[in-house]
Design a protein around this motif. Structure first.
Motif, PDB file in Angstrom:
ATOM      1  N   ALA A   1     -23.956  43.016  -5.631  1.00 36.96           N
ATOM      2  CA  ALA A   1     -22.387  42.966  -5.403  1.00 36.96           C
ATOM      3  C   ALA A   1     -21.781  44.125  -5.049  1.00 36.96           C
ATOM      4  O   ALA A   1     -21.013  44.104  -4.206  1.00 36.96           O
ATOM      5  N   LYS A   2     -22.534  45.309  -5.460  1.00 37.50           N
ATOM      6  CA  LYS A   2     -21.674  46.597  -5.017  1.00 37.50           C
ATOM      7  C   LYS A   2     -22.015  46.848  -3.430  1.00 37.50           C
ATOM      8  O   LYS A   2     -21.180  47.272  -2.678  1.00 37.50           O
TER       9      LYS A   2
ATOM     10  N   ASP B   1     -19.879  44.572  -1.411  1.00 40.78           N
ATOM     11  CA  ASP B   1     -18.561  44.881  -1.499  1.00 40.78           C
ATOM     12  C   ASP B   1     -18.222  46.263  -0.643  1.00 40.78           C
ATOM     13  O   ASP B   1     -17.320  46.439   0.013  1.00 40.78           O
ATOM     14  N   ASP B   2     -19.225  47.206  -0.699  1.00 39.37           N
ATOM     15  CA  ASP B   2     -18.989  48.564  -0.151  1.00 39.37           C
ATOM     16  C   ASP B   2     -19.083  48.281   1.320  1.00 39.37           C
ATOM     17  O   ASP B   2     -18.271  49.030   2.202  1.00 39.37           O
TER      18      ASP B   2
ATOM     19  N   GLU C   1     -18.284  45.891   3.258  1.00 35.73           N
ATOM     20  CA  GLU C   1     -16.953  45.248   3.656  1.00 35.73           C
ATOM     21  C   GLU C   1     -15.976  46.428   3.859  1.00 35.73           C
ATOM     22  O   GLU C   1     -15.208  46.350   4.642  1.00 35.73           O
ATOM     23  N   LYS C   2     -16.012  47.345   2.875  1.00 42.66           N
ATOM     24  CA  LYS C   2     -14.867  48.346   3.009  1.00 42.66           C
ATOM     25  C   LYS C   2     -15.604  49.650   3.675  1.00 42.66           C
ATOM     26  O   LYS C   2     -14.836  50.710   3.713  1.00 42.66           O
TER      27      LYS C   2
END
Length: 930
Positions: free
Chosen positions: A791-792, A795-796, A798-799
């Motif tokens: 998950a992390k 998510d990271d 994408e950012k």
RNA sequence: GGGCCUGUGGCGGAAUUGGCAGACGCAGCGGACUUAAAAUCCGCCGGGGUAAAACCCAUGUGGGUUCGAGUCCCACCAGGCCCA
């Protein structure tokens, strides 16, 4: 080991064509997938090879592209070479080696280095701006621009480029008044009518006049421009390359000389370039820089009647642009640029108050100064012209000066000087003892000189008491009513000078006939190939001669040879000998990547519709040194192509991101001078360093500095890869810190990332057998940590927060001691984008035959991310005093009760009154008591 | 001179965007294994304080807002970038 595994998989990817992304219509293209176009700013292949700054942005995009591919996108991720330019030519001057030879060698080296990183570029789309197949289309775009004009009334007043033939048709059919382009800066100047003059019906004009009229509208036009000409170097120089009238390179004298140059009418697009910024997902600072570069300012143009000898009205006006028409009552003198027509007129009427010799001397002196020097706010210089103008509002006579702090290129090249409200005017007035009148009341405590802030107008008759904005509006209305001036928008943006006298650039697809008229060559005679030269020495001359003039046979040709339509094939023509600047090729390369083999069109429709879509490139990563020039020029070309129906998106780059600079360390003496790193030793320990310059034994301070040869702090990526491998290098650069931040290189830290890869390896592989090792059953804690990492990391990515994504991987391998096969399968997918080589090796050990690059990104269970039991801090008066272990969803009331019942807390609040209890469920409890 | 950005341990940095400051890595210290070293593994690691705790101080400096500030506001200092 890393070397072995990495080169093996790199070769395999090449053979398999793992990263080749087919185009719509080609075999293997899956049109059901969404597209992701991720672009790196392509490099200039210098002889020095890659430095560690290049792979920073490239690794970031590589990770993102690999991730997007795993998430089901068709990913366009190309690479190429921005290969025309000065350094190769300078090298050729020194060695006589053709720039093409050195450039191609450099490209081969760059390609080798980039492949060594394992980047997932689709190398089948590789292009170089020096390839004739590529610059054919650069020239083609030039022709489109050349054959276009900007119709300011089109598109509901926003204006757009249209074919020049539309304009000619309008003239012929009498639908449009025939006159010189009123927006053409090259024709404006003192005395010209602002609106242009009606030239009469088309059929009444001779060929020459018709041509002059049409040419004045072209988006690419020839114009006399004053440039910094260096006879010794045989080229024009940019303002930044001139210091104190001498060339930065060689220290040769530089003259201000008018040169006939190709210009792009980018100023016509000023408003659209500005407005278009609003919707772009770009860094705010970059948008601000472009907006400031465009420099839109609203104000008024005002005509001041010229008066000779204090009484003789010339019947002409001096036009000025001012952003502060409200200050006109404080205009105590006028200043025109030394190049202004009025200066020449003053010299004609020399005598009386006019000292012709002094003016002449001053103009000559000013012509040797660069724009940069002239704008430096140092000593003010200038000469009274002996001419006066009449202030149209007060009817008073005002002296006219010439001074070089006024630029011919900005506004009308003339200003009304208001020393009370402008500091430069104040300085000038003080230097020459000119009167100062305040027209805005400064605040009582104001102690400065010129006052630029707001306040009520004073000494301004009808404006008195009004604040700036109201006063401006009233003055503009008054001037308009009396036909003395009008509202006007002015831009700092200048037209784009597009000619270079260099060799190593794209030739213009332009020839001149015997009468000096220019003609575009026909499209089917493109590309106009750059002729080979044997002698690259600049021509030392007072009359600027571009290098290409040396290719005499190429220059002197016939209309038939050059491919000019509408001329007799035997007519003699000469080719344009200037070349295009380095920006040309980089203005549109993102389009060509989409369809780089298309020989019929610049970009095919299907490829454009799919890859560019409506928003263009999805993510563009590169350095912020291109914030203005490249990114503005590219937007301008794109807008012209859009207007002409060649591209369908309004902007080229939807989202822009700047990676930070990778810096290095250097040492600084007490006087702030820098010492190379090999001239310093550390007499302290690592914990308590104490640096000393070896030669002087004086202490020096370690600071962060740019990498430079002279400081000997440059890091070569090849060396790092040779020692640790590409996977480690990639991880290190991504782990250094936030992508956008500038960060110092610290070789010592690399080992930590190398250890991560070894831990990954040992987690999966039994080192004695070399086979994978699996846990018998899944450990709950490990399974939970795996979900969190998936998950992390996703998510990271994408950012673009790669540093914290890698930290999550560290945390996982620190927890996991053994994985089941299923866990390992998911784990390897997650590390794939970051360490593609190790991941590929493990992936194949897991029994897969296709690449991990085309595997799916693993999913995770939201429920696994949440802890059932959590720790809640209890604060008293905002200070941490105790902690509660509670179920995650414990409600407010329970939390409050538990906090107040806590033993430590009870002791603390004993004897105090609880005023308030702040409870943030799942977060904390704060008790206010006193 | 104007504009923008940054300032957190010995170092690089993290902090759910106003909620336990220092995640993770490097360096350092202690230990295990080893004839020894490397590698690996375990522990410690902002400062003061204490036998150990408690406790106090701490995100460039000073103020402010708030139950609560690294995060928001104001001023200042230092560094960087852009423009002039």
């Amino acid at each position: 080991m890393a070397q072995n595994i990495e080169s093996r998989w790199q070769q395999w990817w090449d053979e398999q064509g793992t990263y080749i992304q087919p185009n719509p219509g080609e075999t293997g293209f899956d049109g059901s997938k969404p597209k992701y176009y991720c672009l790196d700013m392509f490099p200039y292949p210098s002889g020095a090879g890659l430095h560690v700054g290049h792979p920073e942005g490239y690794t970031a995009t590589d990770i993102l592209c690999r991730y997007k591919r795993m998430r089901g996108f068709n990913v366009l991720h190309p690479m190429g070479w921005d290969a025309f330019g000065l350094p190769a030519e300078q090298y050729a001057i020194q060695t006589g080696v053709h720039p093409e030879v050195t450039t191609k060698t450099a490209i081969d080296n760059f390609r080798r280095q980039l492949k060594r990183f394992g980047f997932c570029y689709d190398w089948s789309r590789e292009l170089g701006t020096i390839d004739p197949d590529y610059y054919k289309w650069t020239q083609w775009i030039f022709l489109q621009i050349y054959h276009s004009w900007f119709d300011p009334d089109a598109d509901g007043g926003k204006g757009k480029a249209r074919p020049i033939n539309d304009l000619i048709r309008d003239f012929v059919e009498g639908k449009r008044k025939v006159k010189l382009n009123p927006h053409a800066v090259e024709y404006t100047g003192a005395g010209d009518l602002p609106d242009g003059t009606d030239a009469g019906p088309w059929e009444s004009l001779d060929t020459e006049t018709r041509k002059a009229v049409v040419d004045s509208y072209r988006l690419a036009y020839l114009s006399q421009q004053v440039v910094n000409w260096c006879p010794k170097l045989g080229t024009a120089l940019a303002n930044e390359e001139v210091h104190d009238g001498k060339s930065e390179r060689g220290g040769f004298p530089v003259l201000r000389k008018p040169l006939r140059q190709w210009m792009f009418r980018i100023t016509a697009y000023a408003d659209r370039l500005l407005d278009g910024l609003t919707d772009l997902d770009w860094p705010g600072s970059t948008k601000t820089q472009q907006a400031e570069w465009i420099g839109r300012s609203e104000g008024a143009e005002i005509g001041f009647p010229i008066v000779l000898g204090g009484e003789l009205d010339m019947g002409e006006t001096l036009r000025v642009f001012t952003t502060r028409p409200d200050t006109i009552y404080g205009a105590t003198y006028m200043v025109v640029a030394p190049e202004h027509g009025l200066v020449e007129m003053a010299m004609e009427f020399a005598g009386g108050e006019t000292d012709g010799d002094k003016i002449k001397e001053y103009v000559a002196w000013a012509s040797g100064r660069s724009d940069v020097e002239r704008q430096e706010n140092k000593e003010k210089t200038g000469v009274f012209l002996g001419i006066h103008v009449r202030n149209p509002v007060t009817e008073e006579l005002i002296p006219v000066w010439t001074a070089d702090y006024v630029m011919m290129g900005y506004g009308t090249g003339a200003i009304m000087a208001v020393p009370g409200q402008d500091q430069r005017d104040w300085d000038f007035a003080k230097a020459f003892d000119l009167p100062i009148v305040r027209t805005v009341q400064p605040p009582e405590d104001f102690e400065g000189e010129a006052y630029t802030g707001d306040g009520p107008a004073i000494n301004s008759d009808m404006l008195n008491g009004l604040h700036i904005e109201e006063a401006k509006a009233k003055m503009i209305a008054w001037l308009t009513k009396h036909k003395l001036g009008a509202k006007r928008v002015n831009f700092k943006l200048r037209d784009w000078l597009f000619s270079r006298q260099r060799y190593w650039g794209e030739p213009f697809p332009i020839v001149f006939d015997e009468f000096g008229n220019h003609h575009g060559v026909s499209e089917d005679s493109l590309p106009v190939k750059l002729p080979p030269l044997t002698d690259y020495q600049p021509v030392e001359s007072d009359t600027p001669k571009p290098l290409l003039a040396k290719a005499r046979e190429w220059v002197h040709t016939t209309a038939g040879q050059a491919g000019v339509d509408g001329m007799h094939p035997d007519s003699k023509v000469t080719r344009e000998t200037n070349t295009m600047p380095g920006w040309a090729g980089s203005c549109w390369y993102y389009l060509r990547y989409c369809d780089h083999k298309n020989s019929e069109k610049l970009i095919g429709d299907a490829a454009q519709d799919y890859w560019m879509g409506e928003d263009g490139v999805d993510l563009y990563i590169g350095g912020n040194e291109h914030a203005v020039l490249h990114l503005l020029y590219a937007r301008f070309w794109h807008m012209v192509l859009y207007d002409l129906g060649i591209v369908k998106s309004t902007e080229p780059y939807r989202k822009l991101f700047h990676q930070g600079m990778i810096t290095s360390h250097a040492f600084q003496r007490a006087d702030k001078s820098l010492v190379p790193i090999d001239e310093v030793e550390n007499l302290g320990t690592d914990g308590k360093p104490s640096y000393v310059e070896i030669a002087t034994e004086q202490p020096v301070e370690r600071i962060v500095a740019k990498m430079s040869k002279s400081l000997k702090n440059v890091v070569n990526p090849d060396d790092v890869i040779a020692e640790y491998g590409a996977d480690t290098f990639r991880l290190y650069e991504m782990y250094m810190g936030p992508l956008e931040a500038s960060k110092p290189w610290n070789t010592r830290d690399i080992i930590g990332l190398h250890r991560l890869i070894q831990k990954i390896w040992r987690l999966c592989v039994d080192e004695t057998t070399g086979e994978l090792k699996f846990a018998d059953s899944a450990d709950d804690a490990v399974e939970k940590q795996l979900h969190r990492m998936i998950a992390k990391v996703g998510d990271d990515i994408e950012k673009l927060n790669f540093n914290t994504a890698i930290a999550a991987m560290f945390e996982f391998v620190n927890v996991a001691k053994a994985l089941t096969k299923d866990q390992m399968d998911r784990f390897v997918r997650v590390i794939g984008p970051f360490t593609p080589h190790v991941a590929e090796e493990l992936w194949h050990k897991l029994g897969n035959e296709t690449s991990v690059a085309v595997a799916d990104w693993p999913s995770f269970d939201e429920a696994m991310l949440i802890d059932e039991e959590i720790e809640i801090p209890i604060q008293v008066m905002g200070k941490l005093r105790s902690k509660l272990h509670v179920a995650r969803d414990t409600d407010v009331k329970t939390l409050e009760a538990m906090a107040l019942a806590d033993e430590k807390i009870r002791a603390l609040i004993d004897g105090k009154t609880v005023r308030k209890v702040v409870v943030v469920p799942g977060r904390l409890v704060n008790i206010v008591a006193n």
